[in-house]
Design an enzyme around this catalytic site. Structure first.
Site, short mmCIF file in Angstrom:
data_model
loop_
_atom_site.label_atom_id
_atom_site.label_comp_id
_atom_site.label_asym_id
_atom_site.label_seq_id
_atom_site.Cartn_x
_atom_site.Cartn_y
_atom_site.Cartn_z
N GLY A 179 29.65 -22.56 -59.49
CA GLY A 179 28.47 -23.31 -59.90
C GLY A 179 27.80 -22.74 -61.13
N ARG A 221 35.02 -30.19 -59.17
CA ARG A 221 34.38 -29.17 -60.00
C ARG A 221 35.43 -28.26 -60.64
NH1 ARG A 221 28.51 -26.49 -58.32
NH2 ARG A 221 27.57 -27.30 -60.22
N GLU A 245 21.59 -12.20 -59.47
CA GLU A 245 21.72 -12.66 -60.86
C GLU A 245 20.34 -13.10 -61.37
OE1 GLU A 245 24.26 -12.44 -63.02
OE2 GLU A 245 22.55 -13.03 -64.25
N PHE A 246 20.02 -12.69 -62.59
CA PHE A 246 18.71 -13.01 -63.17
C PHE A 246 18.78 -14.00 -64.33
CE2 PHE A 246 18.21 -8.87 -61.12
CZ PHE A 246 17.09 -9.09 -60.34
N CYS A 253 15.71 -22.95 -58.02
CA CYS A 253 15.46 -21.66 -57.37
C CYS A 253 14.00 -21.29 -57.10
CB CYS A 253 16.13 -20.56 -58.17
SG CYS A 253 17.92 -20.73 -58.03
N LYS A 287 15.10 -9.56 -56.05
CA LYS A 287 15.43 -10.87 -56.63
C LYS A 287 14.38 -11.91 -56.23
CE LYS A 287 17.31 -14.37 -58.41
NZ LYS A 287 17.30 -14.64 -59.84
P1 NAD Z 1 25.69 -24.33 -57.29
O1 NAD Z 1 25.36 -25.33 -56.24
O2 NAD Z 1 25.71 -24.75 -58.73
O3 NAD Z 1 27.13 -23.69 -56.98
C1 NAD Z 1 27.53 -23.26 -55.73
C2 NAD Z 1 28.99 -23.63 -55.54
O4 NAD Z 1 29.48 -23.02 -54.34
C3 NAD Z 1 29.25 -25.12 -55.37
O5 NAD Z 1 30.15 -25.57 -56.38
C4 NAD Z 1 29.86 -25.25 -53.96
O6 NAD Z 1 30.87 -26.24 -53.87
C5 NAD Z 1 30.44 -23.88 -53.76
N1 NAD Z 1 30.66 -23.51 -52.36
C6 NAD Z 1 29.78 -23.58 -51.32
N2 NAD Z 1 30.35 -23.10 -50.20
C7 NAD Z 1 31.59 -22.70 -50.52
C8 NAD Z 1 32.65 -22.10 -49.79
N3 NAD Z 1 32.52 -21.78 -48.49
N4 NAD Z 1 33.80 -21.83 -50.44
C9 NAD Z 1 33.95 -22.13 -51.74
N5 NAD Z 1 32.97 -22.68 -52.49
C10 NAD Z 1 31.81 -22.96 -51.89
O7 NAD Z 1 24.67 -23.12 -57.09
P2 NAD Z 1 24.16 -22.08 -58.20
O8 NAD Z 1 23.07 -22.68 -59.01
O9 NAD Z 1 25.33 -21.49 -58.90
O10 NAD Z 1 23.49 -20.97 -57.27
C11 NAD Z 1 24.26 -20.12 -56.47
C12 NAD Z 1 23.37 -19.00 -55.97
O11 NAD Z 1 22.88 -18.23 -57.08
C13 NAD Z 1 22.12 -19.44 -55.21
O12 NAD Z 1 21.86 -18.52 -54.18
C14 NAD Z 1 21.02 -19.36 -56.26
O13 NAD Z 1 19.75 -19.10 -55.68
C15 NAD Z 1 21.45 -18.17 -57.08
N6 NAD Z 1 20.98 -18.17 -58.48
C16 NAD Z 1 21.01 -19.31 -59.22
C17 NAD Z 1 20.61 -19.29 -60.56
C18 NAD Z 1 20.64 -20.53 -61.41
O14 NAD Z 1 20.16 -20.45 -62.53
N7 NAD Z 1 21.16 -21.65 -60.97
C19 NAD Z 1 20.22 -18.08 -61.13
C20 NAD Z 1 20.21 -16.93 -60.35
C21 NAD Z 1 20.61 -16.99 -59.02
C1 UGA Z 2 14.72 -18.83 -63.20
C2 UGA Z 2 14.46 -17.39 -63.65
O1 UGA Z 2 13.85 -17.41 -64.95
C3 UGA Z 2 15.75 -16.60 -63.69
O2 UGA Z 2 15.49 -15.24 -64.02
C4 UGA Z 2 16.42 -16.67 -62.32
O3 UGA Z 2 17.66 -16.01 -62.34
C5 UGA Z 2 16.63 -18.12 -61.93
O4 UGA Z 2 15.36 -18.81 -61.95
C6 UGA Z 2 17.18 -18.29 -60.56
O5 UGA Z 2 17.09 -17.43 -59.72
O6 UGA Z 2 17.70 -19.40 -60.37
P1 UGA Z 2 15.61 -21.06 -64.35
O7 UGA Z 2 14.99 -21.72 -63.19
O8 UGA Z 2 17.02 -21.36 -64.69
O9 UGA Z 2 15.54 -19.45 -64.17
O10 UGA Z 2 14.76 -21.34 -65.67
P2 UGA Z 2 13.30 -20.85 -66.16
O11 UGA Z 2 13.39 -20.59 -67.61
O12 UGA Z 2 12.78 -19.76 -65.32
O13 UGA Z 2 12.42 -22.14 -65.96
C7 UGA Z 2 12.08 -22.62 -64.68
C8 UGA Z 2 11.07 -23.74 -64.80
O14 UGA Z 2 9.81 -23.22 -65.21
C9 UGA Z 2 11.44 -24.81 -65.80
O15 UGA Z 2 11.11 -26.07 -65.30
C10 UGA Z 2 10.59 -24.45 -67.00
O16 UGA Z 2 10.33 -25.55 -67.80
C11 UGA Z 2 9.34 -23.95 -66.33
N1 UGA Z 2 8.52 -23.06 -67.19
C12 UGA Z 2 9.05 -21.88 -67.63
C13 UGA Z 2 7.21 -23.41 -67.49
O17 UGA Z 2 6.72 -24.47 -67.08
N2 UGA Z 2 6.45 -22.56 -68.26
C14 UGA Z 2 6.95 -21.37 -68.71
O18 UGA Z 2 6.20 -20.64 -69.40
C15 UGA Z 2 8.27 -21.04 -68.40
#
Ligand code: NAD
Ligand code: UGA
Length: 463
Positions: A12, A40, A162-163, A277, A221
């Site tokens: 993802g 995907r 992951e950040f 998130c 986190k």
């Molecule tokens: P996502 O939904 O984009 O991707 C997750 C993927 O995992 C999907 O493609 C799904 O099909 C797959 N999956 C689920 N169960 C599975 C299994 N048993 N075997 C194989 N594949 C499987 O999610 P994401 O946005 O990548 O987030 C993943 C995690 O990372 C979450 O815990 C989220 O909180 C965290 N995270 C996300 C972000 C972000 O910016 N999106 C940033 C930091 C942390």
């Molecule tokens: C956020 C964190 O910034 C990441 O560090 C973290 O890894 C991630 O969540 C996660 O755990 O999923 P993300 O949600 O991808 O990242 O993007 P951001 O830049 O944080 O923006 C989040 C939302 O806040 C957006 O809708 C953005 O428009 C809004 N935002 C951001 C504001 O309204 N004001 C701001 O000053 C900054």
């Protein structure tokens, strides 16, 4: 131990970009990203890397460089687990929609499935890395499943949250503020930590790689996301007060941001934060606090979500009030649907909720977004289950050309801060609209004075 084979479960927004960067920076490590979602994986393997399923600036170039060399996308989950020394779990951890903790706790069913699958397949010792965002002490559950259902091999569990932020994933991964790795304090735990440290050390300076115990890493986190979201709710709370008092929230943000203790980042008032998130992780934090009986802690953090919901609703209310208290049959054009610029991700985007409110008032919504596809917007609305699919499809018209989307509109609402909106020919847009022409800038990205000179009635956030 030297790592030469990595598997990542979950292709993802985190798994895909993170593994692409590891593969690019560590050509000697074979990185296989697996997912149950066949489409995907097919999209990640599209010969034209512009068609990979996640849009992030710079990502398609990295995939083009590493894919087929040491980066592979596959649906053969068990084979990849079997081969790898290190397995990252990067699957989704959404808010639970059923049972105990419904609407609050993280749903760990996908995580448990991964643990069971790893336990079943592993015939040699493995390092299992929590990359997904998880409630504190999840590693304990993972370890219990691995140890009790496995084939007697040894597992080390690391937490390596992951950040990265979407839209800047590649630069965040290439130049992280820090890498956080939590592990056991035992000798084996420390060896596992060192093995992962050495992977990141291929491109990240050692003093930016922080090692802690597992629980600190897991909780850091959730804490980081809570603090980031709190800043947005704090400035958004002030935006409402600014609107009442004649203060301008951008000026206030600048003034406080120059205090080095406060800092200038993440102080942009907006229609509300979206993304998959912030809300999910704070709800999870609130649930954890409540489960320990820490009600004041839970209430404190819950307020961040309450404020964010209020901000979204306040924006749609303002549109209705300004348009003479009725938007029935009026065309309102949304510029942007993604939750922020430079991503095609729409999860929890404010646009969805604002559209839902306005459609309840019988408005006709037109949308233009440079990266979000039509079916995604409609499925976002359908997911709310406010009305039938047919009703949603009748209420939402999606355009591929921004100028066409604005023609005949009573009002425009900017929901995403895409750079291209700033460079539009706003005179041309104004001329094509109904008068008076209203512009609600939910991101404060446009030049209010110039737009007012053209004739727009301009409403930003917090001024
Ligand atoms: P996502 O939904 O984009 O991707 C997750 C993927 O995992 C999907 O493609 C799904 O099909 C797959 N999956 C689920 N169960 C599975 C299994 N048993 N075997 C194989 N594949 C499987 O999610 P994401 O946005 O990548 O987030 C993943 C995690 O990372 C979450 O815990 C989220 O909180 C965290 N995270 C996300 C972000 C972000 O910016 N999106 C940033 C930091 C942390
Ligand atoms: C956020 C964190 O910034 C990441 O560090 C973290 O890894 C991630 O969540 C996660 O755990 O999923 P993300 O949600 O991808 O990242 O993007 P951001 O830049 O944080 O923006 C989040 C939302 O806040 C957006 O809708 C953005 O428009 C809004 N935002 C951001 C504001 O309204 N004001 C701001 O000053 C900054």
């Amino acid at each position: 131990m030297e790592i030469t084979k990595i598997c990542c479960i979950g292709a993802g927004y985190v798994g895909g970009p993170t593994m692409a960067v590891i593969a690019q920076k560590c050509p000697n490590i074979k990185v296989t990203v697996v997912d149950l979602n066949e489409q995907r994986i097919k999209d990640w393997n599209d010969p034209n890397t512009d068609n990979i399923p996640i849009y992030e600036p710079g990502l398609s170039e990295i995939v083009a460089e590493a894919r087929g060399r040491n980066l592979f996308f596959s649906t053969e989950v068990e084979k990849a687990i079997d081969e790898a020394q290190v397995i990252f779990i990067s699957v989704n951890t959404p808010t639970k929609t059923y049972g105990k903790g419904k609407g609050m706790a993280a749903d760990l069913k996908y995580i448990e499935l991964c643990a069971r699958q790893i336990a079943k397949v592993a015939k040699q010792n493995k390092i299992v890395v929590e990359k997904s965002t998880l409630p504190v002490r999840t590693a304990e559950a993972i370890k219990s499943i691995l140890d009790n259902t496995g084939n007697g091999v040894q597992f080390q569990i690391l937490s390596n949250p992951e950040f990265l932020a979407e839209g800047t994933a590649v630069t965040d991964l290439l130049n992280p503020d820090r890498i956080l790795i939590g592990g056991d304090t035992t000798t084996e735990g420390q060896e596992a930590i060192n093995a992962l440290v050495n992977v990141y050390a291929n491109w990240v300076e050692k003093d930016k790689i922080l090692t802690t115990n597992v629980w600190s890493s897991e909780l850091s986190k959730l804490t980081a996301n809570a603090f980031l979201a709190q800043r947005i709710s704090s400035i958004n709370a002030m935006s409402e007060l600014c609107e009442k008092t004649g203060a301008d929230v951008s000026e206030v943000a600048k003034a406080i941001g120059m205090d080095s203790r406060i800092g200038a980042k993440f102080l942009k008032a907006s229609v509300g934060f979206g993304g998959s998130c912030f809300q999910k992780d704070i709800l999870n934090l609130v649930y954890i606090a409540k489960s320990y009986g820490l009600n004041e802690v839970a209430d404190y953090w819950e307020q961040v979500i309450i404020m964010n919901d209020h901000q979204k609703r306040r924006f749609s209310n303002k549109i209705v009030q300004t348009l003479y208290n009725t938007v029935a049959d009026k065309k309102i054009t949304f510029l942007g649907w993604a939750f922020k610029k430079d991503t095609n991700d729409t999860r929890e985007s404010a646009a969805i909720y604002v559209a839902d409110d306005l459609i309840n008032e019988q408005a006709k919504i037109s949308v233009y977004d440079p990266k979000v596809q039509r079916h995604k917007m409609l499925s976002d609305l359908d997911y709310l289950e406010t009305r039938t699919k047919e009703e949603n499809s009748n209420a939402l018209t999606i355009f591929e050309n921004p100028y066409e989307s604005c023609k005949g509109a009573h009002a425009i609402a900017v929901l995403t801060e895409w750079d291209e909106f700033i460079t539009y020919d706003w005179q041309k847009i104004y001329d094509s609209m109904r008068k008076p022409a209203f512009l609600f800038d939910g991101r404060n990205i446009l030049n209010a004075k110039e737009l007012e000179k053209i004739g727009f009635i301009y409403k930003g956030i917090g001024s």
